[in-house]
Design an enzyme around this catalytic site. Structure first.
Site, PDB file in Angstrom:
ATOM      1  N   SER A  15      14.290 -22.563  -3.451  1.00  0.00           N
ATOM      2  CA  SER A  15      14.053 -23.727  -4.323  1.00  0.00           C
ATOM      3  C   SER A  15      12.710 -23.637  -5.029  1.00  0.00           C
ATOM      4  O   SER A  15      12.484 -24.311  -6.029  1.00  0.00           O
ATOM      5  CB  SER A  15      14.114 -25.018  -3.498  1.00  0.00           C
ATOM      6  OG  SER A  15      13.179 -24.987  -2.435  1.00  0.00           O
ATOM      7  N   ARG A  16      11.790 -22.837  -4.476  1.00  0.00           N
ATOM      8  CA  ARG A  16      10.463 -22.709  -5.112  1.00  0.00           C
ATOM      9  C   ARG A  16       9.797 -21.418  -4.632  1.00  0.00           C
ATOM     10  O   ARG A  16      10.366 -20.673  -3.826  1.00  0.00           O
ATOM     11  CB  ARG A  16       9.583 -23.924  -4.811  1.00  0.00           C
ATOM     12  CG  ARG A  16       9.481 -24.275  -3.354  1.00  0.00           C
ATOM     13  CD  ARG A  16       8.972 -25.711  -3.170  1.00  0.00           C
ATOM     14  NE  ARG A  16       9.234 -26.208  -1.835  1.00  0.00           N
ATOM     15  CZ  ARG A  16       8.445 -26.028  -0.794  1.00  0.00           C
ATOM     16  NH1 ARG A  16       7.316 -25.377  -0.923  1.00  0.00           N
ATOM     17  NH2 ARG A  16       8.775 -26.485   0.400  1.00  0.00           N
ATOM     18  N   VAL A  65      17.852 -23.279   7.847  1.00  0.00           N
ATOM     19  CA  VAL A  65      18.152 -21.955   8.415  1.00  0.00           C
ATOM     20  C   VAL A  65      17.677 -21.801   9.860  1.00  0.00           C
ATOM     21  O   VAL A  65      17.981 -20.802  10.509  1.00  0.00           O
ATOM     22  CB  VAL A  65      17.593 -20.801   7.533  1.00  0.00           C
ATOM     23  CG1 VAL A  65      18.336 -20.719   6.206  1.00  0.00           C
ATOM     24  CG2 VAL A  65      16.092 -20.927   7.339  1.00  0.00           C
ATOM     25  N   SER A 143       4.776 -10.868   6.329  1.00  0.00           N
ATOM     26  CA  SER A 143       3.506 -11.297   5.730  1.00  0.00           C
ATOM     27  C   SER A 143       2.380 -10.378   6.182  1.00  0.00           C
ATOM     28  O   SER A 143       2.437  -9.790   7.265  1.00  0.00           O
ATOM     29  CB  SER A 143       3.194 -12.724   6.190  1.00  0.00           C
ATOM     30  OG  SER A 143       1.870 -13.071   5.869  1.00  0.00           O
ATOM     31  N   TYR A 156       2.388 -18.442  13.252  1.00  0.00           N
ATOM     32  CA  TYR A 156       2.873 -17.787  12.018  1.00  0.00           C
ATOM     33  C   TYR A 156       2.798 -16.262  12.171  1.00  0.00           C
ATOM     34  O   TYR A 156       3.757 -15.542  11.844  1.00  0.00           O
ATOM     35  CB  TYR A 156       2.022 -18.279  10.847  1.00  0.00           C
ATOM     36  CG  TYR A 156       2.454 -17.805   9.483  1.00  0.00           C
ATOM     37  CD1 TYR A 156       3.507 -18.419   8.810  1.00  0.00           C
ATOM     38  CD2 TYR A 156       1.797 -16.752   8.846  1.00  0.00           C
ATOM     39  CE1 TYR A 156       3.891 -17.990   7.543  1.00  0.00           C
ATOM     40  CE2 TYR A 156       2.169 -16.319   7.587  1.00  0.00           C
ATOM     41  CZ  TYR A 156       3.225 -16.942   6.932  1.00  0.00           C
ATOM     42  OH  TYR A 156       3.594 -16.511   5.682  1.00  0.00           O
ATOM     43  N   ALA A 158       2.800 -14.453  14.885  1.00  0.00           N
ATOM     44  CA  ALA A 158       3.799 -13.968  15.859  1.00  0.00           C
ATOM     45  C   ALA A 158       5.187 -13.941  15.220  1.00  0.00           C
ATOM     46  O   ALA A 158       5.950 -12.995  15.420  1.00  0.00           O
ATOM     47  CB  ALA A 158       3.794 -14.861  17.096  1.00  0.00           C
TER      48      ALA A 158
HETATM   49  P1  NAP Z   1       6.880 -22.170  -0.243  1.00  0.00           P
HETATM   50  O1  NAP Z   1       6.461 -22.227  -1.655  1.00  0.00           O
HETATM   51  O2  NAP Z   1       6.297 -23.120   0.748  1.00  0.00           O
HETATM   52  O3  NAP Z   1       8.489 -22.297  -0.213  1.00  0.00           O
HETATM   53  C1  NAP Z   1       9.153 -22.259   1.021  1.00  0.00           C
HETATM   54  C2  NAP Z   1      10.643 -22.229   0.797  1.00  0.00           C
HETATM   55  O4  NAP Z   1      11.281 -22.144   2.079  1.00  0.00           O
HETATM   56  C3  NAP Z   1      11.187 -23.480   0.126  1.00  0.00           C
HETATM   57  O5  NAP Z   1      12.216 -23.129  -0.758  1.00  0.00           O
HETATM   58  C4  NAP Z   1      11.747 -24.282   1.298  1.00  0.00           C
HETATM   59  O6  NAP Z   1      12.846 -25.108   0.924  1.00  0.00           O
HETATM   60  C5  NAP Z   1      12.240 -23.183   2.196  1.00  0.00           C
HETATM   61  N1  NAP Z   1      12.389 -23.609   3.583  1.00  0.00           N
HETATM   62  C6  NAP Z   1      11.435 -24.024   4.439  1.00  0.00           C
HETATM   63  N2  NAP Z   1      11.987 -24.343   5.617  1.00  0.00           N
HETATM   64  C7  NAP Z   1      13.326 -24.125   5.491  1.00  0.00           C
HETATM   65  C8  NAP Z   1      14.428 -24.265   6.357  1.00  0.00           C
HETATM   66  N3  NAP Z   1      14.295 -24.704   7.614  1.00  0.00           N
HETATM   67  N4  NAP Z   1      15.658 -23.952   5.891  1.00  0.00           N
HETATM   68  C9  NAP Z   1      15.826 -23.510   4.620  1.00  0.00           C
HETATM   69  N5  NAP Z   1      14.810 -23.364   3.744  1.00  0.00           N
HETATM   70  C10 NAP Z   1      13.581 -23.670   4.193  1.00  0.00           C
HETATM   71  O7  NAP Z   1       6.646 -20.741   0.393  1.00  0.00           O
HETATM   72  P2  NAP Z   1       6.363 -19.320  -0.321  1.00  0.00           P
HETATM   73  O8  NAP Z   1       4.906 -19.181  -0.474  1.00  0.00           O
HETATM   74  O9  NAP Z   1       7.264 -19.133  -1.470  1.00  0.00           O
HETATM   75  O10 NAP Z   1       6.789 -18.346   0.867  1.00  0.00           O
HETATM   76  C11 NAP Z   1       8.082 -17.778   0.944  1.00  0.00           C
HETATM   77  C12 NAP Z   1       8.087 -16.801   2.104  1.00  0.00           C
HETATM   78  O11 NAP Z   1       7.092 -15.799   1.883  1.00  0.00           O
HETATM   79  C13 NAP Z   1       7.759 -17.431   3.450  1.00  0.00           C
HETATM   80  O12 NAP Z   1       8.529 -16.829   4.459  1.00  0.00           O
HETATM   81  C14 NAP Z   1       6.296 -17.093   3.631  1.00  0.00           C
HETATM   82  O13 NAP Z   1       5.947 -17.053   5.000  1.00  0.00           O
HETATM   83  C15 NAP Z   1       6.220 -15.734   2.992  1.00  0.00           C
HETATM   84  N6  NAP Z   1       4.898 -15.351   2.515  1.00  0.00           N
HETATM   85  C16 NAP Z   1       4.220 -16.134   1.617  1.00  0.00           C
HETATM   86  C17 NAP Z   1       2.953 -15.737   1.197  1.00  0.00           C
HETATM   87  C18 NAP Z   1       2.138 -16.547   0.213  1.00  0.00           C
HETATM   88  O14 NAP Z   1       0.935 -16.272   0.067  1.00  0.00           O
HETATM   89  N7  NAP Z   1       2.717 -17.502  -0.489  1.00  0.00           N
HETATM   90  C19 NAP Z   1       2.399 -14.560   1.694  1.00  0.00           C
HETATM   91  C20 NAP Z   1       3.130 -13.799   2.599  1.00  0.00           C
HETATM   92  C21 NAP Z   1       4.380 -14.199   2.996  1.00  0.00           C
HETATM   93  P3  NAP Z   1      12.751 -26.710   0.951  1.00  0.00           P
HETATM   94  O15 NAP Z   1      11.669 -27.090  -0.008  1.00  0.00           O
HETATM   95  O16 NAP Z   1      14.108 -27.156   0.532  1.00  0.00           O
HETATM   96  O17 NAP Z   1      12.406 -27.080   2.357  1.00  0.00           O
END
Ligand code: NAP
Length: 249
Positions: A15-16, A65, A143, A156, A158
């Protein structure tokens, strides 16, 4: 037409942020995309609308999920809509940061369930469908924190390190079904998740990135597209992309 034409991709947490960008990138290569979300229905529908208006097929599918029954229903819905699954991007994730001394067991378990249990549920649910279609690709969004740890992120870190172990085991196990499993470990990327980090801490972080900038969602999405379309001999790989923030020996 593109290298993923005819393929069906499920992107969790689309979604984002990174998931949204990955959904667009896979669609731009021709994939039909299931846009998963948990609570952000309207933003997810907007992602699906954009993909559809660009000529690919997309549907939204609500599922928490971290709940096995939701995941089973999600995969059933996708298979009913598109006839199968070829690509799974386990992207949904959360953080609940707190120092170890203060972290509650609820914060620990919420992160483990959302970030790690979900990877088991989603992967297990799609394997029979991928196998039926002669193979597939699973991309796990780990990550940099799973590689190097961080203060206040034991839960996170772990969960993200757990995804790496899962990736290596699943890659060995599923190779016989021609299912490739890889993990991507982004450094700090400009999404809502990074926006939650205080300004001063962000400035400090930036000094540790040799390329001098945070990642953009497209940086990660393009790698995921490559992994799904071009990297046919790659499995079990753990890929770092972080502007040089973490360079393993
Ligand atoms: P984000 O902007 O916070 O978006 C998180 C997404 O996950 C949203 O679409 C949210 O949907 C969904 N989500 C959360 N809990 C959920 C659940 N229980 N079931 C289904 N969907 C769920 O995060 P992001 O920065 O894009 O990160 C995406 C992934 O990359 C994550 O796994 C994060 O750990 C990893 N990551 C991010 C970074 C960074 O710097 N941004 C770096 C390394 C790794 P809803 O809004 O509908 O809840």
């Amino acid at each position: 037409m593109g290298p993923l034409t005819g393929k069906v991709a499920v992107v969790t947490g689309a979604s984002r942020g990174l998931g949204r960008s990955i959904a667009f990138e896979l669609a731009s290569s021709g994939a039909q995309v299931a846009v998963n979300y948990n609570t952000s229905a309207e933003p997810a529908m907007e992602v699906a609308r954009c993909i559809s208006s660009d000529g690919s097929r997309a549907v939204t599918v609500q599922a928490d999920v971290s709940r096995e029954e939701d995941v089973r229903r999600m995969v059933d819905e996708v298979v009913q809509e598109f006839g199968g699954v070829d690509i799974l991007v386990n992207n949904a994730g959360i953080n609940r940061d707190r120092t170890l001394r203060k972290m509650t067991s609820a914060e620990w378990h919420e992160v483990m369930r959302t970030n790690l249990d979900s990877v088991f549920y989603c992967t297990q649910a799609v394997v029979p469908h991928m196998s039926q279609r002669g193979g597939g690709v699973v991309v796990n969004m780990s990550s940099i924190i799973g590689r190097m740890g961080n203060v206040g992120q034991a839960n996170y870190a772990a969960s993200k390190a757990g995804m790496i172990g899962f990736t290596k085991a699943a890659a060995r196990e599923l190779a016989r079904d021609n299912i490739r499993v890889v993990a991507v470990c982004p450094g700090f990327v400009e999404t809502d998740m990074l926006a939650g980090v205080p300004e001063q801490a962000r400035e400090r972080l930036l000094t540790q990135v040799p390329l001098g900038r945070f990642g953009k969602p497209g940086d990660v999405a393009r790698l995921v597209r490559f992994l799904c379309s071009e990297a046919g001999w790659m499995t079990g790989a753990i890929l770092d992309l972080n502007g040089g923030h973490y360079i393993p020996s």
